[in-house]
Each structure stands twice: as structure tokens, then as C-alpha cells.
Design an enzyme around this catalytic site. Structure first.
Site, PDB file in Angstrom:
ATOM      1  N   ASP A  83       0.719  -1.226   0.014  1.00  0.00           N
ATOM      2  CA  ASP A  83       0.091   0.010   0.098  1.00  0.00           C
ATOM      3  C   ASP A  83       0.889   1.240   0.030  1.00  0.00           C
ATOM      4  O   ASP A  83       0.500   2.047  -0.441  1.00  0.00           O
ATOM      5  CB  ASP A  83      -1.016   0.014   1.080  1.00  0.00           C
ATOM      6  N   HIS A 145       4.376  -1.994  11.821  1.00  0.00           N
ATOM      7  CA  HIS A 145       3.704  -3.115  12.308  1.00  0.00           C
ATOM      8  C   HIS A 145       4.418  -4.070  11.717  1.00  0.00           C
ATOM      9  O   HIS A 145       3.905  -5.340  11.826  1.00  0.00           O
ATOM     10  CB  HIS A 145       2.311  -2.885  12.022  1.00  0.00           C
ATOM     11  N   ASP A 164       2.863   3.766   9.255  1.00  0.00           N
ATOM     12  CA  ASP A 164       1.520   3.312   9.633  1.00  0.00           C
ATOM     13  C   ASP A 164       1.160   3.512  10.994  1.00  0.00           C
ATOM     14  O   ASP A 164      -0.117   3.878  11.188  1.00  0.00           O
ATOM     15  CB  ASP A 164       1.393   1.739   9.586  1.00  0.00           C
TER      16      ASP A 164
END
Ligand code: FEO
Length: 397
Positions: A83, A145, A164
């Protein structure tokens, strides 16, 4: 759409208003998301992260309106997940010799996804990259993460590009934390933490304290999803410290599935008993087969205790409850109590199986649960109310 974040920092990402599922089917994004990419133009120009692959061409077309791609000196890949790195193959096809800064694990991830041998420059915590008068300082953030994750901090502007961490799956036109609905924003922040970061809570605390110990001034946090924290950015850092510390509110959540409503009426009677014994507690009920699984996880995250119910079927439990138990096992919730319940007609294994699953998932079991043969009659429902009172007492202890 590009906009100035601060001084020479420009947001060049993509707001994805249509996104409804993320990580395959793993995460619901009721309010869409954004893939935030930042262009920092000092004496040298650095591009921090990109966008998801379906938007690669659109992203590069927009980027070219702002800068000649050849003028990009450095690409910073804070995280290899697609992403954020999805536009890299297209971008690197255009500027193949531009160095890509990432962690050692970042190289593994990017090579693993794209099988290309770009000019990788690996960095570690404390390494600096000069952009002229200002510098990017890198901070490895493994497991926030994924193992490859890092953040970077821009001196002079005092901006942390956190990837993130501190993000939300939240598409907005406001793009800054003080320009959006606060209730929506914090609901999405909590859902993101609960569903993505919970298992890494000990590392969240450690990493935040490590960054705080550097005593770097912090004017903004530029995340890779959702809004940019420009108004009191410390507020989301404080929230993370609170959420990472075995977070719980005065809430009991009952999650069940049911075949012929027996387990549902048990849940309602147990809830009544809990409310009678603990009138101040919030008690919420959810049918796992009819409720978004990530929303349920967020409610579990908020709870001091949960009850999980399923009838027995084929000497087992309904699949929605089996899935929930597996999801909770992976999330490693801390400091929460739990009990099981369920109706049955013949063999009646469900309560024992759920109890075992809750224990494996790290919940503190408070009792052996309650099960009811056939559809609960008035006596059985009174027993459930009594069980609810007993659970409320054990939750309070
Ligand atoms: Fe937003 Fe781990 O990717």
C-alpha cells in the site's frame, strides 16, 4: 490533489474514498483510506513512500505536475508493504538510478514483492541523510507493524514521518486532524490500533519511549494513512501509550452466534444479570455472524471482560465464533476477563471449546461458563441472569 503540509513538504498521495476492505478481507474500511506520500524539496529532494499499485500511474502523473522526476534525489521507503511501495516499480522504471533508502528488512520486503535490484541504501536508527540545511533522521520501528518498518524525522521542520503508526483508515478532504470530525477520527484511530497494533503493544511503549527520550521537538506527525497530526500531535502519542497498556473501559461485551435463538436469549439474560449487579457498566451484545468482525474486535479492545457464546454443532462451534477466537488469539489482548456460554441439544461441547479458545487467546477465564439444554425455559433464563450477576462480581474482583 497535492497540498503543502509545511514549508517545503508537499503531500502527494492518494485518497481512496472507495476502499471498503483492506489486507484482502482482513480489515473493513467503512470510511475509505488514504495512502500518504510526501515530497520534501530542500536543496535535495526526497520522496517519502508512494501509494498502492492500482493508483501508480495516476500518482506519477500528479507527481510530474509538481517535480521533474529526474529531480528526485532520494526515495525513502519507510515500509515495504504494497500500500506504500506499490508505485515503486513504475516510478523506478522512470528513474532507475535513484537510491532507495530503507531498512535491511525493507530490502527483503521490496525485493520479495517486486524482484528488482534497485540501488538500495540501508539505514539504521540514528543514521542521517542531508537534504541541505535540514536532515532526515531515521528510526527503525520493527513490528510497528512489520519487521521492516522505519520512521524518519525531518530536522528544522520537526516533522515525524511515522508510516503506519498513528494512522487511520479514514478518507477525508480535511487531511489534518483539526479539520475533520473528531468522533470519527478517534473511532478510526482506535479501530486501527485495536485490529492492527494490539499484538505489538509492548513494542509500541518501548519505541515511543525511545523516541521521546531523544527529546526531539515535534510539530507534526505525518502518517501514511489518514490525517496529518498538526494540532497537538502529542495527543495521539499519548493515546497510543494508553491503548498499549492493557487498555480497558468499564464495558462488558457479549459476542455470540445462534442457530434457533437459544444462545441469543441466553446472552440477553446474562447481560441483564450483569446490569443488575453492575449498573454502571456498559454492556453490549453483538451477533458475530451479523456484525463486522473488526468492529467487534474494537469493542473487545474497549472491554474489561467479554462473554462468548455459541450453540454446539457437529460437536463444535459455529464458524463465526471459531473465527473470532482465532482472530483474538493473534491479537494477544492483555488484562481482560472472559467466560463462555451456549445452548445445545445433544452433545454440548461448545462451552468447553470456547473456554479453551479464550484461554489460549490469553483471557483470564472466570468460571466454567454456562450451557443450556434445548431452548432455554424460564428457569434456564433465570439461571442465566444469576450467572450474569456472578460474572459481574468476578469481573469486579
Ligand atoms: Fe499501511 Fe503496513 O501498510
Amino acid at each position: 490533489m497535492a497540498f503543502t503540509v509545511k514549508n517545503n513538504i508537499t503531500w502527494v498521495g492518494k485518497v481512496d474514498w472507495e476502499l471498503r476492505r483492506f489486507h484482502g478481507d482482513e480489515y473493513s474500511t467503512h470510511r475509505g483510506s488514504s495512502y500518504n506520500s510526501y515530497l520534501v524539496r530542500e536543496e535535495k529532494a526526497a520522496l517519502i513512500d508512494t501509494v498502492w499499485a492500482p493508483f501508480a500511474k495516476e500518482y506519477i502523473a500528479e507527481l510530474e505536475k509538481i517535480i521533474d522526476l529526474e529531480q528526485i534525489d532520494y526515495i525513502i521507503a519507510n515500509h515495504g508493504e504494497i500500500d506504500h511501495s506499490g508505485a515503486l516499480p513504475e516510478l523506478m522504471r522512470r528513474i532507475p538510478d535513484t537510491p532507495v533508502y530503507c531498512t535491511v528488512n525493507g530490502v527483503k520486503s521490496l525485493k520479495g514483492h517486486y524482484h528488482r535490484d534497485w540501488d538500495f541504501r540501508t539505514v539504521r536508527t540514528g543514521d542521517r541523510l542531508s537534504l541541505g540545511k535540514k536532515e532526515l533522521v531515521f528510526v527503525e520501528a520493527p513490528m510497528l507493524h512489520w519487521p521492516d518498518t522505519m520512521m524518519c524525522y525531518l530536522t528544522g521542520d520537526n516533522v515525524l514521518f511515522s508510516n503506519d503508526a498513528f494512522g487511520q483508515h479514514y478518507a477525508t478532504s480535511g487531511m489534518f486532524n483539526d479539520a475533520v470530525d473528531q468522533e470519527e477520527l478517534f473511532a478510526e484511530c482506535m479501530k486501527y490500533y485495536a485490529n492492527i497494533l494490539t499484538p505489538f503493544s509492548p513494542l509500541v511503549i518501548k519505541k515511543i519511549n525511545e523516541v521521546l527520550s531523544l527529546k526531539l521537538p515535534l510539530d507534526m506527525i505525518c502518517t501514511s494513512h489518514g490525517v496529518i497530526w498538526r494540532s497537538n500531535p502529542a495527543q495521539i502519542v499519548e493515546k497510543y501509550l494508553t491503548w498499549a497498556d492493557a487498555y480497558r473501559e468499564d464495558q462488558v461485551t457479549l459476542v455470540y452466534d445462534t442457530m434457533w435463538n437459544g444462545t441469543r436469549v441466553m446472552a440477553e439474560s446474562i447481560a441483564e444479570g450483569i446490569r443488575q449487579a453492575d449498573p454502571d457498566a456498559t454492556v453490549k451484545l453483538f451477533n458475530a455472524a451479523k456484525t463486522d468482525k473488526n468492529d467487534i474486535i474494537t469493542e473487545v479492545f474497549r472491554s474489561k471482560a467479554i462473554g462468548v457464546g455459541s450453540p454446539t454443532i457437529n460437536q463444535g462451534i459455529l464458524h463465526s465464533i471459531a473465527a473470532l477466537l482465532e482472530q483474538m488469539r493473534g491479537l494477544k489482548f492483555k488484562g481482560k476477563k472472559a467466560f463462555a456460554f451456549g445452548a445445545y441439544g445433544w452433545s454440548g461441547e461448545s462451552v468447553k471449546m470456547i473456554s479453551d479458545g479464550l484461554k489460549t487467546a490469553g483471557f483470564a477465564l472466570i468460571g466454567d461458563g454456562i450451557r443450556t439444554l434445548w431452548y432455554p425455559d424460564d428457569d434456564a433464563l433465570r439461571a442465566c441472569v444469576g450467572f450474569g450477576k456472578e460474572m459481574a462480581e468476578k469481573i469486579r474482583q
